[in-house]
Design an enzyme around this catalytic site. Structure first.
Site, PDB file in Angstrom:
ATOM      1  N   CYS A   1     -15.803  -2.821   9.110  1.00  0.00           N
ATOM      2  CA  CYS A   1     -16.572  -1.837   9.574  1.00  0.00           C
ATOM      3  C   CYS A   1     -16.786  -1.030   8.329  1.00  0.00           C
ATOM      4  O   CYS A   1     -16.230  -0.645   7.432  1.00  0.00           O
ATOM      5  CB  CYS A   1     -15.801  -0.999  10.377  1.00  0.00           C
ATOM      6  SG  CYS A   1     -16.486   0.430  10.871  1.00  0.00           S
TER       7      CYS A   1
ATOM      8  N   THR B   1     -10.214 -10.261   4.136  1.00  0.00           N
ATOM      9  CA  THR B   1      -9.648  -8.892   4.214  1.00  0.00           C
ATOM     10  C   THR B   1      -9.519  -8.565   5.495  1.00  0.00           C
ATOM     11  O   THR B   1     -10.022  -8.942   6.581  1.00  0.00           O
ATOM     12  CB  THR B   1     -10.665  -7.748   3.758  1.00  0.00           C
ATOM     13  OG1 THR B   1      -9.927  -6.559   3.284  1.00  0.00           O
ATOM     14  CG2 THR B   1     -11.967  -7.523   4.365  1.00  0.00           C
TER      15      THR B   1
ATOM     16  N   LEU C   1      -7.016 -13.363  -0.970  1.00  0.00           N
ATOM     17  CA  LEU C   1      -6.534 -12.273  -0.283  1.00  0.00           C
ATOM     18  C   LEU C   1      -6.132 -11.188  -1.176  1.00  0.00           C
ATOM     19  O   LEU C   1      -6.200 -10.068  -0.995  1.00  0.00           O
ATOM     20  CB  LEU C   1      -5.589 -12.342   0.830  1.00  0.00           C
ATOM     21  CG  LEU C   1      -4.960 -11.043   1.651  1.00  0.00           C
ATOM     22  CD1 LEU C   1      -5.981 -10.962   2.868  1.00  0.00           C
ATOM     23  CD2 LEU C   1      -3.631 -11.180   2.036  1.00  0.00           C
TER      24      LEU C   1
ATOM     25  N   HIS D   1       2.112   1.871  -3.454  1.00  0.00           N
ATOM     26  CA  HIS D   1       1.061   2.401  -4.179  1.00  0.00           C
ATOM     27  C   HIS D   1       0.922   3.985  -3.943  1.00  0.00           C
ATOM     28  O   HIS D   1       0.878   4.833  -5.158  1.00  0.00           O
ATOM     29  CB  HIS D   1      -0.133   1.854  -3.963  1.00  0.00           C
ATOM     30  CG  HIS D   1      -0.566   0.590  -4.837  1.00  0.00           C
ATOM     31  ND1 HIS D   1      -0.922   0.513  -6.049  1.00  0.00           N
ATOM     32  CD2 HIS D   1      -0.526  -0.522  -4.338  1.00  0.00           C
ATOM     33  CE1 HIS D   1      -0.773  -0.666  -6.221  1.00  0.00           C
ATOM     34  NE2 HIS D   1      -0.952  -1.415  -5.396  1.00  0.00           N
TER      35      HIS D   1
ATOM     36  N   CYS E   1     -15.352   1.652  13.877  1.00  0.00           N
ATOM     37  CA  CYS E   1     -16.254   2.862  14.176  1.00  0.00           C
ATOM     38  C   CYS E   1     -16.744   2.105  15.644  1.00  0.00           C
ATOM     39  O   CYS E   1     -17.264   2.866  16.400  1.00  0.00           O
ATOM     40  CB  CYS E   1     -17.197   3.405  13.474  1.00  0.00           C
ATOM     41  SG  CYS E   1     -18.768   2.274  13.016  1.00  0.00           S
TER      42      CYS E   1
ATOM     43  N   THR F   1       0.786  -1.150   0.140  1.00  0.00           N
ATOM     44  CA  THR F   1       0.034   0.043   0.116  1.00  0.00           C
ATOM     45  C   THR F   1       0.974   1.258  -0.036  1.00  0.00           C
ATOM     46  O   THR F   1       0.531   2.342  -0.541  1.00  0.00           O
ATOM     47  CB  THR F   1      -0.911  -0.001   1.423  1.00  0.00           C
ATOM     48  OG1 THR F   1      -1.549  -1.307   1.300  1.00  0.00           O
ATOM     49  CG2 THR F   1      -1.730   1.163   1.177  1.00  0.00           C
TER      50      THR F   1
HETATM   51  P1  NAD Z   1       3.412  -8.455  -2.940  1.00  0.00           P
HETATM   52  O1  NAD Z   1       2.948  -7.785  -4.155  1.00  0.00           O
HETATM   53  O2  NAD Z   1       4.809  -8.601  -2.278  1.00  0.00           O
HETATM   54  O3  NAD Z   1       3.364 -10.255  -3.511  1.00  0.00           O
HETATM   55  C1  NAD Z   1       2.561 -10.670  -4.490  1.00  0.00           C
HETATM   56  C2  NAD Z   1       3.523 -11.668  -5.165  1.00  0.00           C
HETATM   57  O4  NAD Z   1       2.700 -12.169  -6.475  1.00  0.00           O
HETATM   58  C3  NAD Z   1       4.856 -11.158  -5.837  1.00  0.00           C
HETATM   59  O5  NAD Z   1       5.970 -12.053  -5.143  1.00  0.00           O
HETATM   60  C4  NAD Z   1       4.776 -11.449  -7.366  1.00  0.00           C
HETATM   61  O6  NAD Z   1       5.875 -11.956  -7.943  1.00  0.00           O
HETATM   62  C5  NAD Z   1       3.592 -12.726  -7.306  1.00  0.00           C
HETATM   63  N1  NAD Z   1       3.073 -12.775  -8.632  1.00  0.00           N
HETATM   64  C6  NAD Z   1       2.618 -12.005  -9.667  1.00  0.00           C
HETATM   65  N2  NAD Z   1       2.226 -12.738 -10.444  1.00  0.00           N
HETATM   66  C7  NAD Z   1       1.985 -13.937 -10.195  1.00  0.00           C
HETATM   67  C8  NAD Z   1       1.468 -15.093 -10.775  1.00  0.00           C
HETATM   68  N3  NAD Z   1       1.143 -14.881 -11.945  1.00  0.00           N
HETATM   69  N4  NAD Z   1       1.551 -16.183 -10.135  1.00  0.00           N
HETATM   70  C9  NAD Z   1       1.966 -16.250  -8.746  1.00  0.00           C
HETATM   71  N5  NAD Z   1       2.590 -15.166  -8.113  1.00  0.00           N
HETATM   72  C10 NAD Z   1       2.650 -14.140  -8.766  1.00  0.00           C
HETATM   73  O7  NAD Z   1       2.058  -8.538  -1.991  1.00  0.00           O
HETATM   74  P2  NAD Z   1       1.826  -8.921  -0.379  1.00  0.00           P
HETATM   75  O8  NAD Z   1       2.113  -7.860   0.429  1.00  0.00           O
HETATM   76  O9  NAD Z   1       2.809 -10.328  -0.082  1.00  0.00           O
HETATM   77  O10 NAD Z   1       0.479  -9.221  -0.510  1.00  0.00           O
HETATM   78  C11 NAD Z   1      -0.170 -10.338  -1.273  1.00  0.00           C
HETATM   79  C12 NAD Z   1      -1.573  -9.832  -1.885  1.00  0.00           C
HETATM   80  O11 NAD Z   1      -2.397  -9.428  -1.014  1.00  0.00           O
HETATM   81  C13 NAD Z   1      -1.445  -8.569  -2.880  1.00  0.00           C
HETATM   82  O12 NAD Z   1      -2.232  -8.668  -3.758  1.00  0.00           O
HETATM   83  C14 NAD Z   1      -2.024  -7.455  -1.744  1.00  0.00           C
HETATM   84  O13 NAD Z   1      -2.526  -6.385  -2.584  1.00  0.00           O
HETATM   85  C15 NAD Z   1      -3.197  -8.106  -1.252  1.00  0.00           C
HETATM   86  N6  NAD Z   1      -3.223  -7.879   0.161  1.00  0.00           N
HETATM   87  C16 NAD Z   1      -4.662  -7.713   0.521  1.00  0.00           C
HETATM   88  C17 NAD Z   1      -5.106  -7.504   1.790  1.00  0.00           C
HETATM   89  C18 NAD Z   1      -6.435  -7.367   2.095  1.00  0.00           C
HETATM   90  O14 NAD Z   1      -6.776  -6.899   3.469  1.00  0.00           O
HETATM   91  N7  NAD Z   1      -7.543  -8.011   1.416  1.00  0.00           N
HETATM   92  C19 NAD Z   1      -4.187  -7.028   2.596  1.00  0.00           C
HETATM   93  C20 NAD Z   1      -2.774  -6.897   2.325  1.00  0.00           C
HETATM   94  C21 NAD Z   1      -2.538  -7.223   1.144  1.00  0.00           C
HETATM   95 ZN    ZN Z   2     -18.112   0.101  12.260  1.00  0.00          ZN
END
Ligand code: NAD
Ligand code: ZN
Length: 342
Positions: free
Chosen positions: A107, A288, A262, A43, A93, A40
Site C-alpha cells: 500500500c 515484503t 526478503l 534498530h 489505506c 526492527t
Molecule cells: P535476523 O537478523 O535475526 O537474521 C539474519 C541472520 O542472517 C542472522 O542469524 C545472521 O547471523 C545471518 N547472517 C549474517 N551474515 C550472513 C551471511 N554472510 N550468510 C548467511 N547468514 C548470515 O533477521 P530475521 O528477523 O530472521 O529477518 C531476516 C531478514 O529479513 C533480515 O534482513 C530482516 O531485516 C529482513 N526482514 C524483511 C522483511 C520484509 O518485509 N521485507 C520483514 C522482516 C524482516
Molecule cells: Zn493503500
C-alpha cells in the site's frame, strides 16, 4: 498502563506509564497477552541510521503480538469482545492503486505498527478493525504471536512451489528458521542452511536442514555444488540481508532457478547482473510483508495443523519490563525468537 516507549531521538527505550488509548468508531482495544521482539525493534532501540530517518518519537514500539479484544467501537463488525486476535502490521489505506489491485502489502500509504502507530509493547493497543486477524483457537499463544514474521517466511518460501526441490536458505534468524520448517513441510528434497551463527545453525538442523553451513569456515557454493551433482539449487531464499550471502545465493542457484529476497541490506548491493541473472535466466522475487490476508490463512493452517512446529525457534521469554534483556540477546545472536509476557 505500562508500555515500552521510544521517548527521545537517541539510543535506548523507556518502560513507563502511558494512557490507555481511546477507541474510535471502527477501532478495537486489545489487551496484549504476549508481544515478540523483531529486528526492527532492535534498530529503534539502537537508533540506527534507518531509525533516525524513519522514526519520530514519542511512540510505543512493537508490532508482533497476541491479545484479547476488550472494547469495540460502535461500528465494528469483524470481531467481538473476548476474541483472541493478532494483526497485520502493515496498516493499509484500502484506497490506493495497490490496495485496489490485491497488493495491500505494498500500500502506498501504509502505516507501520510500532513505528507510525503506537505498538504492541504495552498492556493495551488500539487498532482499526480491518487489520485484525482472529486467531485459530488451536494455536497456542506463544505461536500466535509469531504469525507475523512466520508469514514473511511463508511468502518467501512459497513464491513458487518447493516440493521435491533443492533449497538453499541464507540466514538462520527467526525467519530463516521458520522458512526451514516450511520448506521441509512442503516437501523440499534437500535443504541447506547457511549462517555464521552456530547456535542458530543447530536449531536449523532440528527444523529440517539436511546440511548446515558456517560461511566463515566453509565455502557455501562449493558445498551446494557437491550436494547437487554440480547443478546448483533450484531455490535460494535470501533471509540474511548480507551482500556476500546474496552473491553466494546467485552463484549457487541453478540456471532457470529462482531466488526470493526478503533480507534488507544496510547499503546498496553489488551483483553481476549479466552473469548471475540474465544469462542464467533466473527469476528474482522481492518479498515484503505478507499478502493480506491469504498469507495469514496459510500461516494459521501451517501452525494449527502441526505441519510446522515453531517451539524450538522460540528460545527465550521475559516479562515486558525486562525487554532490554531480550534486545541484548538478539544483538548477541544468542537466541531464536524472544517473546515478552505482558
Ligand atoms: P535476523 O537478523 O535475526 O537474521 C539474519 C541472520 O542472517 C542472522 O542469524 C545472521 O547471523 C545471518 N547472517 C549474517 N551474515 C550472513 C551471511 N554472510 N550468510 C548467511 N547468514 C548470515 O533477521 P530475521 O528477523 O530472521 O529477518 C531476516 C531478514 O529479513 C533480515 O534482513 C530482516 O531485516 C529482513 N526482514 C524483511 C522483511 C520484509 O518485509 N521485507 C520483514 C522482516 C524482516
Ligand atoms: Zn493503500
Amino acid at each position: 498502563m505500562k508500555a515500552v516507549i521510544k521517548t527521545k531521538r537517541n539510543r535506548g527505550l523507556e518502560f513507563k506509564e502511558a494512557p490507555i488509548p481511546k477507541v474510535g468508531l471502527r477501532d478495537v482495544l486489545v489487551k496484549v497477552r504476549i508481544a515478540s521482539i523483531c529486528g526492527t525493534d532492535v534498530h529503534i532501540y539502537d537508533w540506527t541510521r534507518w531509525a533516525q530517518h524513519r522514526f519520530t518519537p514519542p511512540r510505543i514500539i512493537g508490532h508482533e503480538f497476541v491479545g484479547t479484544v476488550t472494547k469495540i467501537g460502535d461500528e465494528v463488525t469483524r470481531v467481538n469482545i473476548d476474541e483472541k486476535v493478532s494483526a497485520e502490521s502493515h496498516l493499509s489505506c484500502g484506497k490506493c492503486y495497490q490496495c485496489n489491485n490485491g497488493y495491500a502489502e505494498v500500500c502506498r500509504n501504509f502505516k507501520l505498527l510500532g513505528v507510525d502507530h503506537d505498538g504492541t509493547f504495552a498492556e493495551f493497543l488500539v487498532l482499526p478493525e480491518h487489520v485484525l486477524w482472529k486467531n485459530d483457537p488451536n494455536i497456542p499463544d506463544e505461536w500466535a504471536t509469531i504469525q507475523e514474521p512466520f508469514g514473511n517466511a511463508v511468502d518467501t518460501v512459497l513464491a513458487e512451489d518447493v516440493s521435491a526441490k533443492t533449497v538453499l536458505i541464507l540466514g538462520a534468524g527467526p525467519i530463516g528458521l521458520f522458512a526451514t520448517g516450511i520448506a521441509k513441510a512442503c516437501g523440499a528434497s534437500l535443504i541447506i542452511v547457511s549462517d555464521p551463527n552456530n547456535y542458530r545453525l543447530a536449531i536449523s538442523k532440528k527444523m529440517g536442514a539436511h546440511i548446515a553451513v558456517n560461511p566463515r569456515k566453509q565455502d557455501v557454493t562449493q558445498i551446494v555444488m557437491e550436494a547437487t551433482k554440480n547443478n546448483g539449487v533450484d531455490v535460494v531464499l535470501e533471509l540474511s540481508g548480507n551482500n556476500q550471502a546474496l552473491n553466494q545465493g546467485l552463484k549457487s542457484v541453478t540456471p532457470g532457478g529462482r531466488i526470493s529476497i526478503l533480507g534488507i541490506y544496510e547499503r546498496r548491493v553489488s551483483i553481476d547482473l549479466n552473469k548471475e541473472v540474465v544469462f542464467k535466466k533466473i527469476r528474482i522475487y522481492g518479498i515484503t510483508g505478507r499478502k493480506i490476508f491469504s498469507t495469514w490463512h496459510k500461516t494459521s493452517r501451517f501452525l494449527s495443523s502441526g505441519l510446522v512446529d515453531p517451539t524450538l525457534v522460540i528460545t527465550h521469554r521475559f516479562p515486558l519490563k525486562d525487554y532490554e534483556k531480550g534486545i541484548k540477546l538478539m544483538k548477541d545472536g544468542k537466541c531464536g525468537k524472544v517473546i515478552l509476557n505482558v
